[in-house]
Motif scaffolding. Structure first.
Motif, PDB file in Angstrom:
ATOM      1  N   ARG A 122       1.087  -1.100  -0.271  1.00  0.00           N
ATOM      2  CA  ARG A 122      -0.066  -0.193   0.039  1.00  0.00           C
ATOM      3  C   ARG A 122       0.728   1.415   0.348  1.00  0.00           C
ATOM      4  N   CYS A 123       1.795   1.269  -1.231  1.00  0.00           N
ATOM      5  CA  CYS A 123       2.874   2.380  -0.555  1.00  0.00           C
ATOM      6  C   CYS A 123       2.013   3.256  -2.330  1.00  0.00           C
ATOM      7  N   ILE A 124       2.254   4.734  -2.401  1.00  0.00           N
ATOM      8  CA  ILE A 124       2.772   5.661  -3.954  1.00  0.00           C
ATOM      9  C   ILE A 124       3.628   6.209  -3.764  1.00  0.00           C
ATOM     10  N   SER A 179      -6.638   8.400  -2.023  1.00  0.00           N
ATOM     11  CA  SER A 179      -5.912   7.143  -2.011  1.00  0.00           C
ATOM     12  C   SER A 179      -5.968   5.965  -0.637  1.00  0.00           C
ATOM     13  N   PRO A 181      -2.680   5.628   1.952  1.00  0.00           N
ATOM     14  CA  PRO A 181      -1.912   4.295   1.443  1.00  0.00           C
ATOM     15  C   PRO A 181      -1.641   4.546   2.770  1.00  0.00           C
ATOM     16  N   ILE A 226       4.310   6.575   2.156  1.00  0.00           N
ATOM     17  CA  ILE A 226       4.342   7.627   0.840  1.00  0.00           C
ATOM     18  C   ILE A 226       5.981   7.487   0.360  1.00  0.00           C
ATOM     19  N   THR A 246      -2.962   2.472  -4.622  1.00  0.00           N
ATOM     20  CA  THR A 246      -1.778   2.146  -4.161  1.00  0.00           C
ATOM     21  C   THR A 246      -0.955   0.729  -4.616  1.00  0.00           C
TER      22      THR A 246
END
Length: 455
Positions: free
Chosen positions: A33-35, A91, A93, A96, A220
């Motif tokens: 769950r990273c952007i 989003s 996340p 980030i 994400t």
């Protein structure tokens, strides 16, 4: 010791280099769950997104702070604050990864100041972890950006510890960019076979290994290393570092938390793989599982079967330093002769390569080296080498990033016993395809048989 030769050309005519932001993006896509957020113009993310979509054939979450001429001149802190607030709101996340670009570095942007301002203005997003790192694309390459991300994760997420609690079954694995999702999946199976709990950093096999999305749209990354697991890296029993570029990350984790570090330059020779398995056996205090012993035996059999087609063949290779370390180690162990070696930028691991010289340059320099050496039997490069092999008349073994002209190459297994076995078979088949053999001989004394028709 290999001698490093720098290119005298003023420009790259056939580029092989990928910039630092691409490496940082690649590593961040292995986090759950990273952007990835590039502090730069929209084009900085658009072109990178195209490369990753072509390589992995997957939707890629990637955003930019959309710097324009005005913010470039007057200051871009507001762009960072607005971008972070929008991403957190829409989003949701868990992480980030905020990274700089050549544009923001040339401007002199201070990302830490903008992050402090964001935290003050939006305290409701305090649970979203923000990792910031410096990745100018006018310096270094993909390898530098990838290693910078891993080091930033350790520096900003792992708390310093003097007295720590140890989870004896948990093992950290810091994985280089040279490992494909298929490699990562195989390495996980090795660790789990000994009853250990691996924490893969980053884990591309869980996020970019070809799976359907869990919903119609997800902004994400899907899967990867969990944030809580990253924060608990200091509680593991040991750290296994795979790849020269991540040695500093392993030492950094050791200095912050006291976790013992074991270094492996690659897992592409029988000796390194045996040392890797022996380390796991010692950590787990268990016998080696039968399927691993069988896999090792299959590799030994493949070494015998392919020896006549592999030993003595001449190769040319152009890739990042970690890939050069792995593939040249593999080549030396199976009898392949590297006659032309090119790296996009100079790295500390290059002088230790088992060749006479390494050219810093592009694919044109690789071609010049091949012509000076009198030709090769096989070329190793990314998909940009496809035009080159058409001119040289030799087959191409695709390695590195990006690979966009063949499907499934992004997850092909190269490391480990199984990866080496399949690679040997692939090289052997490529060499056999170049051997046309002799024409069928028709003897002039062959008797002609007449067909008898029965009335």
């Amino acid at each position: 010791m290999a001698q490093i030769q720098k290119s005298q050309k003023p420009i790259a005519t056939r580029p092989i280099k990928s910039g630092q932001p691409l490496g940082a993006i690649l590593g961040s896509l292995g986090l759950d769950r990273c952007i990835p957020l590039i502090h730069g113009a929209q084009g900085c993310s658009a072109f990178a997104k195209i490369f990753f979509i072509q390589h992995f054939q997957e939707p890629i979450p990637l955003q930019s702070t959309a710097m324009d001429p005005i913010s470039t001149i007057m200051g871009s802190d507001d762009n960072i604050v607005a971008a972070l607030a929008t991403l957190c709101e829409r989003s949701q996340p868990r992480i980030i990864a905020l990274m700089s670009s050549g544009l923001s570095e040339a401007q002199g942007a201070e990302m830490t100041r903008a992050l402090k301002s964001f935290r003050q203005q939006h305290p409701k997003f305090e649970r979203v972890e923000i990792i910031h790192l410096t990745t100018p694309d006018f310096y270094g390459s993909l390898e530098n950006g990838y290693s910078t991300l891993v080091e930033s994760l350790i520096e900003q997420l792992v708390p310093p510890q003097t007295v720590r609690s140890v989870r004896k079954k948990r093992v950290n694995l810091l994985l280089s960019h040279m490992l494909t999702p298929g490699d990562v999946e195989l390495i996980r199976s090795y660790v789990e076979a000994f009853g250990l709990q691996p924490v893969l950093v980053p884990d591309l096999s869980a996020s970019l290994d070809g799976h359907l999305v869990r919903s119609d749209y997800l902004a994400t990354s899907q899967g990867g290393t969990d944030l809580q697991a990253l924060r608990q890296l200091g509680q593991s029993a040991a750290t296994l570092v795979i790849g020269p570029s991540l040695q500093r990350a392993g030492q950094l984790l050791l200095s912050r938390s006291g976790v013992e570090s074991h270094y492996f330059p690659h897992l592409m020779t029988l000796g390194e793989m045996d040392r890797f398995i022996l380390t796991l056996q010692q950590l787990a205090d268990r016998p080696v599982p039968a399927w691993i012993e069988r896999s090792r035996g299959q590799l030994q059999d493949a070494l015998i079967d392919t020896h006549i087609w592999v030993n003595g063949r001449r190769i040319a290779i152009g890739a990042e330093a970690d890939l050069l370390t792995a593939w040249l180690g593999f080549a030396q162990s199976v009898g392949l002769q590297a006659v032309s070696v090119v790296s996009p930028v100079n790295q500390p691991s290059l002088p230790a390569l088992p060749v006479d010289w390494v050219q810093i340059g592009d694919l044109q320099d690789l071609q010049d080296g091949v012509e000076q050496a009198g030709g090769v039997d096989l070329l190793l490069a990314n998909s940009h080498g496809a035009d080159l092999v058409a001119e040289l008349g030799v087959p191409l073994l695709r390695i590195g990033f990006p690979i966009y002209d063949q499907m499934g190459e992004f997850r092909r297994t190269r490391q480990g016993y199984a990866g080496m076995r399949d690679t040997l078979f692939e090289i052997g088949n490529l060499m056999q395809s170049r051997c046309h053999g002799r024409a069928v001989h028709h003897s002039p004394y062959k008797q002609q048989f007449l067909e008898v028709t029965h009335v």
